[in-house]
Design a protein around this motif. Structure first.
Motif, mmCIF file in Angstrom:
data_model
loop_
_atom_site.group_PDB
_atom_site.id
_atom_site.type_symbol
_atom_site.label_atom_id
_atom_site.label_comp_id
_atom_site.label_asym_id
_atom_site.label_seq_id
_atom_site.Cartn_x
_atom_site.Cartn_y
_atom_site.Cartn_z
ATOM 1 N N ALA A 16 36.471 86.148 -7.797
ATOM 2 C CA ALA A 16 37.851 85.785 -7.275
ATOM 3 C C ALA A 16 38.061 84.152 -7.086
ATOM 4 C CB ALA A 16 37.916 86.602 -5.953
ATOM 5 N N ASP A 17 39.021 83.831 -7.016
ATOM 6 C CA ASP A 17 39.257 82.495 -6.764
ATOM 7 C C ASP A 17 38.932 82.445 -5.091
ATOM 8 O OD1 ASP A 17 39.833 79.800 -6.698
ATOM 9 O OD2 ASP A 17 42.424 80.451 -6.668
ATOM 10 N N LEU A 18 38.413 81.125 -4.770
ATOM 11 C CA LEU A 18 37.598 81.329 -3.447
ATOM 12 C C LEU A 18 38.443 81.909 -2.203
ATOM 13 C CD1 LEU A 18 35.235 79.924 -2.012
ATOM 14 C CD2 LEU A 18 36.494 78.003 -1.615
ATOM 15 N N LEU A 19 39.673 81.463 -2.138
ATOM 16 C CA LEU A 19 40.344 82.189 -0.708
ATOM 17 C C LEU A 19 40.758 83.408 -0.986
ATOM 18 C CD1 LEU A 19 42.730 78.969 0.021
ATOM 19 C CD2 LEU A 19 40.304 79.529 0.906
ATOM 20 N N ASP A 20 40.739 84.048 -2.335
ATOM 21 C CA ASP A 20 41.075 85.477 -2.347
ATOM 22 C C ASP A 20 39.939 86.360 -1.947
ATOM 23 O OD1 ASP A 20 43.556 84.572 -3.417
ATOM 24 O OD2 ASP A 20 43.026 84.595 -5.589
ATOM 25 N N TYR A 21 38.824 85.874 -1.626
ATOM 26 C CA TYR A 21 37.840 86.900 -1.198
ATOM 27 C C TYR A 21 38.187 87.175 0.241
ATOM 28 C CZ TYR A 21 34.338 86.244 -5.188
ATOM 29 O OH TYR A 21 33.893 86.501 -6.326
ATOM 30 N N ARG A 22 39.007 86.119 1.084
ATOM 31 C CA ARG A 22 39.011 86.377 2.356
ATOM 32 C C ARG A 22 39.268 87.756 2.753
ATOM 33 N NH1 ARG A 22 42.331 85.761 7.188
ATOM 34 N NH2 ARG A 22 41.456 84.182 8.768
#
Length: 408
Positions: A16-22
């Motif tokens: 995932a793109d970094l912030l999409d892991y949240r």
């Protein structure tokens, strides 16, 4: 024999793109994640470049793989999971407190990956991530990810010197081997996952390149000599992106030492027999037999010099991979890479190495993939035609025409 090959890449990467892991983190970690993400600087140029979305853009990925003649893929991680300084394959051993956060980050990646695979049913076998600092937690995550639909198995981290972890031959890992054998979960060991930190000066980087595959190979003899396959006959080990030319020589070496170490197998009276005391109780067969019974190779961008060794390695053990979306991978010239390596071989052998073996190891349904292969798969006649000209701009090592590297 169909007119087109069903090509399954046994080595691709996504995340995932970094912030999409949240959204995939448990809510209790959101505040810590927000603080970590705000300060994090990604060290990987390819994850900051325009092509980074190949890691998570499902539609783009399918289109590019199909254009390359590939119908399905085994998906290893690539992007940085939450709370890691770098990709988890090479992250140093942190403190106990850090492990709590990193386990949360890996579980988030595994949840994201399950959704990513579900977006292309039957075409992606996702490889779950674990850590080895807590074997009970690793066992739970193996069970959970299997139930969540990840069919690519588990990514085995390395235990490099200085990591503080027991070596892979240790019996402490038996609960992990047991659950993987019970559930039919392949244990994947990818290149780059077992090297010790060497520093960042030019010599250190060069030494890393020379040694990194050797450190990854160690998992093979650790599991064999540690008796893992004797205690868990259904355990499967896959060594990925480590080349294949080294395998016959290493198997010969292991068989030689076994014959010298184990009394009753030609070792009586040898100078090495004292080092093999007790080994016969846990390793009851020649090491090469475990390779053929329990192991396979994710032969990423297989090179022409490796192909003549295919029968010694085992035709049923070799699974081609494109290494998409990495620069060293074969995209967008996978068809040419296949011609360079496999032209002139019996079509049945090529079909096994390009897709049949991966389907068996990772559970792909060839009947489901057949209509896709009939549409986008490379014609059998095309792959049988020798490649005369390397495509301009091709970056994969498969296209290098100099003397082959046979070390390790």
């Amino acid at each position: 024999m169909p007119d087109r090959h069903t090509v399954i890449s046994a080595d691709c990467h996504a995340g995932a793109d970094l912030l999409d892991y949240r959204p995939y983190l448990e809510h209790r970690y959101h505040e810590a994640f927000d603080a970590w993400a705000a300060a994090y600087v990604n060290p990987y140029e390819d994850l900051l470049a325009d092509g980074a979305e190949r890691n998570w853009n499902s539609g783009l990925r399918l289109a590019e793989l199909e254009a390359d003649g590939i119908v399905a893929e085994v998906v290893f991680p690539n992007t940085v999971p939450p709370f890691f300084p770098s990709a988890s394959l090479v992250a140093p051993a942190p403190t106990r407190e850090d492990f709590v956060l990193r386990w949360a980050g890996l579980r988030a990646h595994n949840r994201w990956l399950a959704d990513f695979c579900a977006a292309a049913p039957g075409r992606r076998a996702g490889v779950a991530q674990i850590l080895l600092n807590d074997i009970d937690e690793a066992v739970r995550e193996v069970r959970r990810t299997k139930e969540a639909g990840l069919t690519g198995g588990v990514l085995l981290p390395g235990t490099p010197p200085g990591s503080g972890l027991p070596e892979l031959h240790s019996a402490c890992y038996d609960p992990l081997w047991a659950v993987c054998a019970e559930l039919g979960v392949p244990v994947n060991h990818h290149a780059g996952s077992a090297s010790p930190p060497l520093g960042d000066d030019p010599a250190a980087r060069a030494v890393f390149m020379v040694e990194t595959t050797w450190f990854s190979h160690r998992a093979l003899w650790h599991l064999i000599l540690g008796g893992a396959f004797d205690r868990h006959p259904d355990l499967r080990l896959v060594l990925t992106e480590q080349g294949t030319a080294w395998i016959p020589g290493v198997l010969d070496t292991l068989d030689h030492y076994y014959a010298r170490l184990v009394p009753g197998d030609g070792a009586t009276g040898t100078s090495e027999a004292k080092f093999g005391a007790g080994l016969a109780t846990s390793v009851r067969r020649r090491p090469s037999t475990y390779w053929h019974a329990n192991c396979a190779a994710g032969a990423s961008f297989m090179r022409p010099h490796e192909v003549p060794l295919r029968h010694r390695i085992g035709i049923d053990k070799i699974m081609w991979g494109s290494d998409y979306p990495h620069d060293e991978g074969t995209h967008p010239h996978s068809r040419e890479a296949l011609r360079l390596a496999y032209a002139g071989l019996p079509a049945e052998e090529t079909a096994a190495m390009l897709g049949g073996n991966a389907a068996r190891v990772y559970g792909f349904d060839l009947a489901l993939l057949a209509p896709i292969a009939a549409r986008v798969g490379p014609p059998v006649t095309e792959i049988a035609e020798p490649l005369e000209t390397v495509p301009p701009g091709a970056t994969s090592p498969v296209f290098v025409r100099d003397a082959p590297v046979r070390a390790w």
